[in-house]
Design a protein around this motif. Structure first.
Motif, PDB file in Angstrom:
ATOM      1  N   VAL A   1       0.860  -1.180   0.000  1.00 23.54           N
ATOM      2  CA  VAL A   1       0.000   0.000   0.000  1.00 23.54           C
ATOM      3  C   VAL A   1       0.896   1.230   0.000  1.00 23.54           C
ATOM      4  O   VAL A   1       1.773   1.361   0.863  1.00 23.54           O
ATOM      5  CB  VAL A   1      -0.924   0.026   1.230  1.00 23.54           C
ATOM      6  N   GLU A   2       0.686   2.107  -0.963  1.00 26.48           N
ATOM      7  CA  GLU A   2       1.434   3.368  -1.028  1.00 26.48           C
ATOM      8  C   GLU A   2       0.593   4.497  -0.431  1.00 26.48           C
ATOM      9  O   GLU A   2      -0.604   4.609  -0.725  1.00 26.48           O
ATOM     10  CB  GLU A   2       1.791   3.712  -2.469  1.00 26.48           C
ATOM     11  N   LEU A   3       1.231   5.304   0.388  1.00 21.39           N
ATOM     12  CA  LEU A   3       0.608   6.509   0.941  1.00 21.39           C
ATOM     13  C   LEU A   3       1.164   7.717   0.203  1.00 21.39           C
ATOM     14  O   LEU A   3       2.381   7.947   0.210  1.00 21.39           O
ATOM     15  CB  LEU A   3       0.887   6.619   2.442  1.00 21.39           C
ATOM     16  N   LYS A   4       0.276   8.492  -0.445  1.00 19.80           N
ATOM     17  CA  LYS A   4       0.704   9.655  -1.216  1.00 19.80           C
ATOM     18  C   LYS A   4       0.068  10.923  -0.658  1.00 19.80           C
ATOM     19  O   LYS A   4      -1.045  10.884  -0.118  1.00 19.80           O
ATOM     20  CB  LYS A   4       0.310   9.501  -2.692  1.00 19.80           C
ATOM     21  N   ASN A   5       0.781  12.039  -0.801  1.00 20.06           N
ATOM     22  CA  ASN A   5       0.202  13.319  -0.398  1.00 20.06           C
ATOM     23  C   ASN A   5      -0.553  13.938  -1.565  1.00 20.06           C
ATOM     24  O   ASN A   5      -0.707  13.324  -2.627  1.00 20.06           O
ATOM     25  CB  ASN A   5       1.276  14.266   0.146  1.00 20.06           C
ATOM     26  N   ARG A   6      -1.020  15.156  -1.369  1.00 20.01           N
ATOM     27  CA  ARG A   6      -1.869  15.802  -2.383  1.00 20.01           C
ATOM     28  C   ARG A   6      -1.166  15.961  -3.724  1.00 20.01           C
ATOM     29  O   ARG A   6      -1.784  15.859  -4.786  1.00 20.01           O
ATOM     30  CB  ARG A   6      -2.327  17.173  -1.860  1.00 20.01           C
ATOM     31  N   SER A   7       0.135  16.176  -3.705  1.00 18.59           N
ATOM     32  CA  SER A   7       0.885  16.375  -4.947  1.00 18.59           C
ATOM     33  C   SER A   7       1.264  15.059  -5.621  1.00 18.59           C
ATOM     34  O   SER A   7       1.849  15.074  -6.701  1.00 18.59           O
ATOM     35  CB  SER A   7       2.156  17.193  -4.659  1.00 18.59           C
ATOM     36  N   GLY A   8       0.962  13.937  -4.994  1.00 13.64           N
ATOM     37  CA  GLY A   8       1.276  12.645  -5.586  1.00 13.64           C
ATOM     38  C   GLY A   8       2.592  12.049  -5.127  1.00 13.64           C
ATOM     39  O   GLY A   8       2.964  10.955  -5.570  1.00 13.64           O
ATOM     40  N   LYS A   9       3.284  12.716  -4.224  1.00 14.82           N
ATOM     41  CA  LYS A   9       4.549  12.193  -3.717  1.00 14.82           C
ATOM     42  C   LYS A   9       4.283  11.008  -2.789  1.00 14.82           C
ATOM     43  O   LYS A   9       3.414  11.052  -1.926  1.00 14.82           O
ATOM     44  CB  LYS A   9       5.298  13.282  -2.957  1.00 14.82           C
ATOM     45  N   VAL A  10       5.059   9.930  -2.970  1.00 14.89           N
ATOM     46  CA  VAL A  10       4.925   8.752  -2.121  1.00 14.89           C
ATOM     47  C   VAL A  10       5.604   9.018  -0.779  1.00 14.89           C
ATOM     48  O   VAL A  10       6.823   9.201  -0.712  1.00 14.89           O
ATOM     49  CB  VAL A  10       5.529   7.505  -2.787  1.00 14.89           C
ATOM     50  N   LEU A  11       4.814   9.043   0.279  1.00 13.29           N
ATOM     51  CA  LEU A  11       5.351   9.305   1.617  1.00 13.29           C
ATOM     52  C   LEU A  11       5.862   8.032   2.286  1.00 13.29           C
ATOM     53  O   LEU A  11       6.812   8.079   3.071  1.00 13.29           O
ATOM     54  CB  LEU A  11       4.271   9.941   2.496  1.00 13.29           C
ATOM     55  N   ALA A  12       5.220   6.905   1.996  1.00 12.59           N
ATOM     56  CA  ALA A  12       5.617   5.637   2.619  1.00 12.59           C
ATOM     57  C   ALA A  12       4.976   4.487   1.852  1.00 12.59           C
ATOM     58  O   ALA A  12       3.972   4.658   1.158  1.00 12.59           O
ATOM     59  CB  ALA A  12       5.193   5.588   4.091  1.00 12.59           C
ATOM     60  N   THR A  13       5.597   3.304   1.992  1.00 15.93           N
ATOM     61  CA  THR A  13       5.064   2.072   1.409  1.00 15.93           C
ATOM     62  C   THR A  13       4.955   1.026   2.509  1.00 15.93           C
ATOM     63  O   THR A  13       5.899   0.835   3.277  1.00 15.93           O
ATOM     64  CB  THR A  13       5.962   1.556   0.275  1.00 15.93           C
ATOM     65  N   TYR A  14       3.801   0.366   2.582  1.00 19.23           N
ATOM     66  CA  TYR A  14       3.540  -0.612   3.639  1.00 19.23           C
ATOM     67  C   TYR A  14       3.166  -1.957   3.023  1.00 19.23           C
ATOM     68  O   TYR A  14       2.472  -2.005   1.999  1.00 19.23           O
ATOM     69  CB  TYR A  14       2.397  -0.136   4.545  1.00 19.23           C
ATOM     70  N   GLU A  15       3.617  -3.044   3.648  1.00 23.05           N
ATOM     71  CA  GLU A  15       3.269  -4.389   3.191  1.00 23.05           C
ATOM     72  C   GLU A  15       2.103  -4.936   4.007  1.00 23.05           C
ATOM     73  O   GLU A  15       2.001  -4.695   5.210  1.00 23.05           O
ATOM     74  CB  GLU A  15       4.468  -5.330   3.327  1.00 23.05           C
ATOM     75  N   ILE A  16       1.237  -5.678   3.343  1.00 22.78           N
ATOM     76  CA  ILE A  16       0.124  -6.325   4.051  1.00 22.78           C
ATOM     77  C   ILE A  16       0.329  -7.837   4.034  1.00 22.78           C
ATOM     78  O   ILE A  16       0.920  -8.387   3.109  1.00 22.78           O
ATOM     79  CB  ILE A  16      -1.244  -5.949   3.450  1.00 22.78           C
ATOM     80  N   ASN A  17      -0.122  -8.477   5.102  1.00 21.75           N
ATOM     81  CA  ASN A  17      -0.058  -9.935   5.244  1.00 21.75           C
ATOM     82  C   ASN A  17       1.358 -10.459   4.993  1.00 21.75           C
ATOM     83  O   ASN A  17       1.560 -11.422   4.251  1.00 21.75           O
ATOM     84  CB  ASN A  17      -1.051 -10.613   4.288  1.00 21.75           C
ATOM     85  N   ASN A  18       2.329  -9.829   5.650  1.00 24.46           N
ATOM     86  CA  ASN A  18       3.730 -10.226   5.463  1.00 24.46           C
ATOM     87  C   ASN A  18       4.259 -11.058   6.625  1.00 24.46           C
ATOM     88  O   ASN A  18       5.464 -11.126   6.859  1.00 24.46           O
ATOM     89  CB  ASN A  18       4.608  -8.990   5.264  1.00 24.46           C
ATOM     90  N   THR A  19       3.364 -11.691   7.391  1.00 24.02           N
ATOM     91  CA  THR A  19       3.783 -12.555   8.483  1.00 24.02           C
ATOM     92  C   THR A  19       4.248 -13.905   7.941  1.00 24.02           C
ATOM     93  O   THR A  19       4.029 -14.237   6.770  1.00 24.02           O
ATOM     94  CB  THR A  19       2.634 -12.782   9.476  1.00 24.02           C
ATOM     95  N   THR A  20       4.895 -14.673   8.796  1.00 22.15           N
ATOM     96  CA  THR A  20       5.315 -16.022   8.424  1.00 22.15           C
ATOM     97  C   THR A  20       4.691 -17.016   9.390  1.00 22.15           C
ATOM     98  O   THR A  20       5.012 -16.994  10.582  1.00 22.15           O
ATOM     99  CB  THR A  20       6.850 -16.158   8.456  1.00 22.15           C
ATOM    100  N   PRO A  21       3.807 -17.904   8.913  1.00 23.54           N
ATOM    101  CA  PRO A  21       3.263 -17.953   7.549  1.00 23.54           C
ATOM    102  C   PRO A  21       2.221 -16.869   7.333  1.00 23.54           C
ATOM    103  O   PRO A  21       1.718 -16.282   8.287  1.00 23.54           O
ATOM    104  CB  PRO A  21       2.633 -19.351   7.493  1.00 23.54           C
TER     105      PRO A  21
END
Length: 346
Positions: free
Chosen positions: A237-257
């Motif tokens: 999941v990418e988090l972007k601000n109003r100008s479209g800049k990527v502020l952070a990237t997060y992974e989902i369901n990245n546990t083991t297993p």
């Protein structure tokens, strides 16, 4: 001008203003909570079990035996009975399974209980462990897809039958049987929510497009599995601000297993958004994958962070503007009439 018509017009303007202000207030307030409650599980009567989950692939007509280790962490011998149950997806979409405790009950579909061989009672000395063999026999005519069950161990003194989860420990078993596999998953929803836990351990979620604080905001994606086999979605999941800049990237369901989404169920995954500022518009872009062929899913949503003080100030400003629109013309007309009357007396 007819004063009756004039008063009617004023009342209509006032009603319109009230509706406008109400709409603004409602639009700025967060939505009602969408869920509350958590589930937890733990050891029963000083027992521990490993693994807590096994993911297997067994072809029709084949068998597989796995080892489950049960540990007695008490100071006395544990005499245990093995109980085999089916499980289905829980109703809260958290991924916590609902175990069918009734000994005569089977899952309506995807039942593994039919195929797990009976297991005898187990005696484990104090502070020791014992390896228990669990055998799964898949018949030749088994349809392709997913099958799910759990092997639980509970005190033999509890008697056979409906033994509660609190008095037992269990190991989940998820089996994929090759064959006519249908992989069909969609995104039920993708949004931003505040997720908090109260002093009683209850989890409260609130979905909205406008938040008054950046604290506790999460990106929440809900996957709907419409196939016949369990899926383990993943992605970013990418988090972007109003100008479209990527502020952070997060992974989902990245546990083991990775967590599973069972067939005919919806499961949600949440990730905290740690880079949200105190004011502004933000956009979430999700890119996810699932299945044996790496099928792709995408989603996008936006939300706003507006401090409460600013919201109150905007509401007050709107009210003042509306009142000015209604009453300022009356004041000006009254002032002009007074000026004309004074001029007529001279």
């Amino acid at each position: 001008m007819n004063w009756g018509n004039k008063n009617t017009m004023i009342r209509q303007k006032l009603a319109t203003a009230i509706v406008l202000v109400t709409a603004i207030i409602v639009g700025l307030l967060p939505a009602v909570p969408v869920s509350a409650a958590t589930s937890s599980s733990g050891g029963g009567n000083g027992l521990k079990i490993s693994p807590v989950r096994s993911d297997l692939t067994i072809s029709p007509g084949q068998s597989k035996t796995i080892s489950v280790v049960v540990q007695n962490v008490t100071s006395s011998t544990a005499n245990l009975q093995a109980i085999i149950n089916d499980f289905v997806a829980g109703t809260d979409e958290s991924g916590v399974p609902k175990i069918l405790l009734n000994p005569n009950q089977y899952a309506p579909t995807h039942s593994l209980k039919h195929y797990i061989a009976p297991i005898g009672d187990v005696s484990i000395p104090a502070n020791q462990s014992k390896e228990v063999k669990v055998t799964i026999n898949i018949p030749k005519d088994a349809a392709g897809g997913g099958y799910f069950g759990v092997v639980r161990f509970a005190p033999a003194s509890a008697g056979k039958g409906n033994v509660s989860l609190a008095a037992s420990v269990g190991s989940l078993i998820l089996v994929t049987v090759p064959g006519d596999i249908k992989e069909n998953m969609t995104i039920a929803s993708f949004d931003a929510r505040t997720i908090t836990t109260d002093k009683n351990g209850q989890v409260h979620e609130r979905s909205s497009t406008i938040f008054t604080s950046p604290k506790n905001i999460n990106a929440v994606v809900r996957f709907n599995n419409q196939g016949n086999v369990q899926e383990q979605p993943f992605g970013k999941v990418e988090l972007k601000n109003r100008s479209g800049k990527v502020l952070a990237t997060y992974e989902i369901n990245n546990t083991t297993p990775r967590g599973n989404v069972l067939p005919s169920s919806i499961r949600k995954f949440a990730v905290p958004l740690t880079k949200v500022g105190s004011f502004g518009k933000y956009t979430l872009v999700g890119n996810f994958g699932f299945g044996s062929k790496g099928q792709l899913l995408t989603a996008k949503t936006s939300f706003y962070v507006i401090p409460l003080g600013l919201i109150i100030g905007l509401i007050v400003l709107v009210i003042l503007i509306v009142l000015a629109i209604i009453y300022l013309p009356r004041f000006v007309r009254g002032y002009n009439r007074r000026v004309l009357r004074r001029a007529g007396r001279r």
